[in-house]
Design an enzyme around this catalytic site. Structure first.
Site, PDB file in Angstrom:
ATOM      1  N   LYS A 208      39.548  40.644  32.967  1.00 35.91           N
ATOM      2  CA  LYS A 208      39.852  42.403  32.155  1.00 35.91           C
ATOM      3  C   LYS A 208      40.268  41.221  31.119  1.00 35.91           C
ATOM      4  CE  LYS A 208      41.813  44.401  35.735  1.00 35.91           C
ATOM      5  NZ  LYS A 208      42.715  44.028  34.757  1.00 35.91           N
TER       6      LYS A 208
ATOM      7  N   ASP B 105      43.142  43.063  40.917  1.00 36.42           N
ATOM      8  CA  ASP B 105      43.925  42.091  40.325  1.00 36.42           C
ATOM      9  C   ASP B 105      44.816  41.217  41.385  1.00 36.42           C
ATOM     10  OD1 ASP B 105      43.026  42.784  38.217  1.00 36.42           O
ATOM     11  OD2 ASP B 105      44.545  43.429  36.997  1.00 36.42           O
TER      12      ASP B 105
ATOM     13  N   ASP C  33      42.722  40.596  36.123  1.00 37.99           N
ATOM     14  CA  ASP C  33      43.719  40.557  34.754  1.00 37.99           C
ATOM     15  C   ASP C  33      43.760  38.727  34.136  1.00 37.99           C
ATOM     16  OD1 ASP C  33      44.543  42.553  33.017  1.00 37.99           O
ATOM     17  OD2 ASP C  33      46.572  41.343  33.445  1.00 37.99           O
TER      18      ASP C  33
ATOM     19  N   CYS D 129      46.328  49.560  36.659  1.00 34.70           N
ATOM     20  CA  CYS D 129      44.816  49.399  36.821  1.00 34.70           C
ATOM     21  C   CYS D 129      44.130  49.481  37.980  1.00 34.70           C
ATOM     22  CB  CYS D 129      44.406  47.484  36.928  1.00 34.70           C
ATOM     23  SG  CYS D 129      44.731  46.802  35.444  1.00 34.70           S
TER      24      CYS D 129
HETATM   25  C1  VGL Z   1      48.258  45.309  35.256  1.00 38.27           C
HETATM   26  C2  VGL Z   1      50.527  45.590  33.613  1.00 38.27           C
HETATM   27  C3  VGL Z   1      49.180  45.030  33.011  1.00 38.27           C
HETATM   28  C4  VGL Z   1      47.588  45.552  36.494  1.00 38.27           C
HETATM   29  C5  VGL Z   1      47.829  44.439  34.380  1.00 38.27           C
HETATM   30  O1  VGL Z   1      46.465  44.662  36.922  1.00 38.27           O
HETATM   31  O2  VGL Z   1      48.360  46.894  37.372  1.00 38.27           O
HETATM   32  N1  VGL Z   1      49.271  46.082  34.767  1.00 38.27           N
HETATM   33  N2  VGL Z   1      47.974  44.259  33.320  1.00 38.27           N
HETATM   34 ZN    ZN Z   2      47.572  42.535  31.792  1.00 35.47          ZN
END
Ligand code: VGL
Ligand code: ZN
Length: 239
Positions: free
Chosen positions: A141, A35, A73, A186
């Site tokens: 994701k 991410d 994400d 994540c």
């Molecule tokens: C994430 C919060 C919401 C992450 C993804 O990549 O850690 N955190 N969506």
């Molecule tokens: Zn997210």
């Protein structure tokens, strides 16, 4: 948006790191770059200090890992994890249920986030400066409106797998190295699943930043059997 504008927040607790052993056992390493997207670096859910890890992550991307996989994400604009979807305040919590399996699968506590990483928006793009040409695969994701997925391996209920488990198995991977954002979401759930799937699992601590600075994330990972290392140790082992 200037890189220098970001403060490097020092975590309350840094886990003990270790070198990666060279003991003659099979060693087939995979790099998971988690991410590294605009919204998590500069945008609506900016992780403190995130821009400071881009160069170190690139240095690992340059190493000869057997495979390098990125995650993104990638949410619909009314995703179940967004506070706005529930007319709630960001960072409040609710219980969410799997849409197809409300009876068998128990409710999970969900932090409600600001809108972030919406599909086909700049916020969901890889952050500029990240080397993007070396990824053999990108895992998207959280693409289903009603299903949250922090882990790169499977959704929050461990019900549906992504393409990652098959990809790692095809390559005969033994060791999974996790870097990226966010350490307490994540990266954490991806590392826990990597252990669950039987991989020796490493979190490269100087290539990870977290949303909150609490130490619980690291302790939980340590107790689950995740190993901690540094980019220096990785560069020595994978050259
Ligand atoms: C994430 C919060 C919401 C992450 C993804 O990549 O850690 N955190 N969506
Ligand atoms: Zn997210």
């Amino acid at each position: 948006m200037a890189d220098s504008a970001q403060k490097d927040v020092k975590p309350a607790y840094t886990p003990q790191t270790e070198p990666i052993p060279d003991d003659g056992k099979p060693f087939v390493p995979a790099l998971l770059v988690i991410d590294m997207q605009n919204d998590f670096v500069y945008g609506s859910l900016a992780v403190p200090g995130a821009s400071n890890i881009i160069n170190r992550v690139n240095q690992l991307i340059d190493l000869p890992f057997t495979t390098k996989v990125a995650t993104r994400d990638y949410h619909p604009d009314n995703h179940v994890s967004f506070a706005k979807t529930h007319q709630q305040e960001p960072f409040s919590r609710i219980i969410i249920y799997h849409p197809d399996d409300r009876d068998e699968l128990k409710g999970l506590e969900q932090v409600l986030w600001p809108v972030h990483c919406v599909a086909n928006t700049v916020g969901a793009d890889f952050v500029p400066g990240l080397t993007q040409t070396m990824f053999e695969k990108t895992i998207f994701k959280g693409t289903h409106r009603k299903v949250e997925s922090y882990s790169a391996f499977r959704d929050a209920w461990a019900r549906d797998e992504s393409e990652l488990p098959g990809h790692l198995a095809e390559h005969g991977i033994t060791d999974v190295f996790c870097v990226g954002l966010a350490g307490d979401f994540c990266v954490k759930y991806t590392a826990l699943d990597a252990v669950d799937y039987g991989y020796r699992t490493w979190v490269v601590v100087d290539c990870v930043k977290s949303i909150s600075q609490d130490e619980v994330a690291w302790d939980k990972l340590k107790n689950a059997g995740v190993h901690f290392t540094t980019s220096e140790f990785v560069k020595k082992r994978i050259a």
